[in-house]
Design a protein around this motif. Structure first.
Motif, PDB file in Angstrom:
ATOM      1  N   VAL A 119      -5.537   2.671  -5.693  1.00 43.26           N
ATOM      2  CA  VAL A 119      -4.516   3.597  -5.209  1.00 43.26           C
ATOM      3  C   VAL A 119      -3.190   3.243  -5.867  1.00 43.26           C
ATOM      4  O   VAL A 119      -2.991   2.119  -6.326  1.00 43.26           O
ATOM      5  N   GLU A 120      -2.316   4.212  -5.924  1.00 43.86           N
ATOM      6  CA  GLU A 120      -0.966   3.982  -6.433  1.00 43.86           C
ATOM      7  C   GLU A 120       0.031   4.169  -5.300  1.00 43.86           C
ATOM      8  O   GLU A 120      -0.029   5.164  -4.574  1.00 43.86           O
ATOM      9  N   ALA A 121       0.909   3.198  -5.118  1.00 44.72           N
ATOM     10  CA  ALA A 121       1.909   3.263  -4.057  1.00 44.72           C
ATOM     11  C   ALA A 121       3.069   4.154  -4.500  1.00 44.72           C
ATOM     12  O   ALA A 121       3.658   3.928  -5.558  1.00 44.72           O
ATOM     13  N   LEU A 122       3.380   5.155  -3.713  1.00 39.51           N
ATOM     14  CA  LEU A 122       4.464   6.094  -4.016  1.00 39.51           C
ATOM     15  C   LEU A 122       5.476   6.065  -2.881  1.00 39.51           C
ATOM     16  O   LEU A 122       5.132   6.323  -1.728  1.00 39.51           O
ATOM     17  N   ILE A 123       6.714   5.748  -3.207  1.00 36.84           N
ATOM     18  CA  ILE A 123       7.739   5.617  -2.172  1.00 36.84           C
ATOM     19  C   ILE A 123       8.382   6.965  -1.866  1.00 36.84           C
ATOM     20  O   ILE A 123       8.583   7.793  -2.759  1.00 36.84           O
ATOM     21  N   ARG A 124       8.680   7.183  -0.600  1.00 33.41           N
ATOM     22  CA  ARG A 124       9.433   8.351  -0.145  1.00 33.41           C
ATOM     23  C   ARG A 124      10.482   7.878   0.846  1.00 33.41           C
ATOM     24  O   ARG A 124      10.280   6.909   1.577  1.00 33.41           O
ATOM     25  N   TRP A 125      11.589   8.585   0.863  1.00 34.18           N
ATOM     26  CA  TRP A 125      12.663   8.275   1.800  1.00 34.18           C
ATOM     27  C   TRP A 125      12.611   9.293   2.920  1.00 34.18           C
ATOM     28  O   TRP A 125      12.826  10.475   2.729  1.00 34.18           O
TER      29      TRP A 125
END
Length: 200
Positions: free
Chosen positions: A60-66
């Motif tokens: 999996v790839e970690a994708l940041i969101r605010w």
């Protein structure tokens, strides 16, 4: 003037209502970004990576969101440049690595032991003095095997090949996997890849 400069030389921009709104939003986000980490407003989403040979999930790839309390989810395309301008990208990036490693360890303990975790690393974060120590600490605290962590760096790190190679070699010694993200969008030669300890 700022928007005119961003468009290159010999350029001008009219002051419009839309431009004022964009500037106001940018200033608001920049000010509130400073407290977002402390207020636990960031979230990681995980995008699956599929092995096309087997059809199974390989990682999996970690994708940041605010998750802004007023504006809702804000994409990294909007707030990451602000984080880089202010230097906040370093503590935010550290939080991402720690959180991603902790989540992956939990999945491994649940029985999904073959999954890898990919994490994007900014150039600023990559060049900080304690970056390797940050990665090593995250692995030690979560008791995660380093070969399950894939750090994705951009092609721009090749602008300082000597320094980049030093950092990459230290990460490689830890057992962490390295990958170049979006290679070919800049001006790097394919020949430099053979001198770097990268996975793909």
């Amino acid at each position: 003037m700022e928007y005119a400069k961003a468009e290159g030389r010999d350029n001008y921009q009219f002051n419009t209502t839309e431009l004022n709104a964009a500037i106001s939003r940018k200033l608001k986000l920049e000010n509130e970004l400073r407290n977002a980490l402390e207020n636990q407003e960031f979230q990681l989403f995980y995008q699956t990576q599929i092995n096309i040979s087997t059809g199974h999930i390989s990682g999996v790839e970690a994708l940041i969101r605010w998750s802004h309390p007023e504006l809702g989810l804000i994409s990294p395309g909007e707030f990451i440049p602000l984080a880089e301008e202010t230097g906040l990208i370093v503590p935010i990036g550290e939080w991402v690595i720690n959180t991603a490693c902790r989540q992956l360890k939990n999945w491994h303990e649940m029985g999904f032991s073959s999954i890898n975790m990919a994490v994007n690393v900014s150039v600023q974060q990559f060049y900080t003095k304690n970056f390797v120590e940050t990665v090593m600490t995250a692995l030690q605290e979560t008791n995660l095997q380093p070969n399950y962590l894939d750090l994705e760096i951009t092609e721009s790190v090749m602008q300082n090949l000597e320094k980049s190679s030093l950092v990459m070699n230290k990460l490689n010694e830890l057992g962490v996997q390295l990958a170049i993200d979006d290679f070919g969008t800049g001006y790097s030669s394919l020949s430099v890849l053979k001198y770097l300890p990268i996975k793909n």
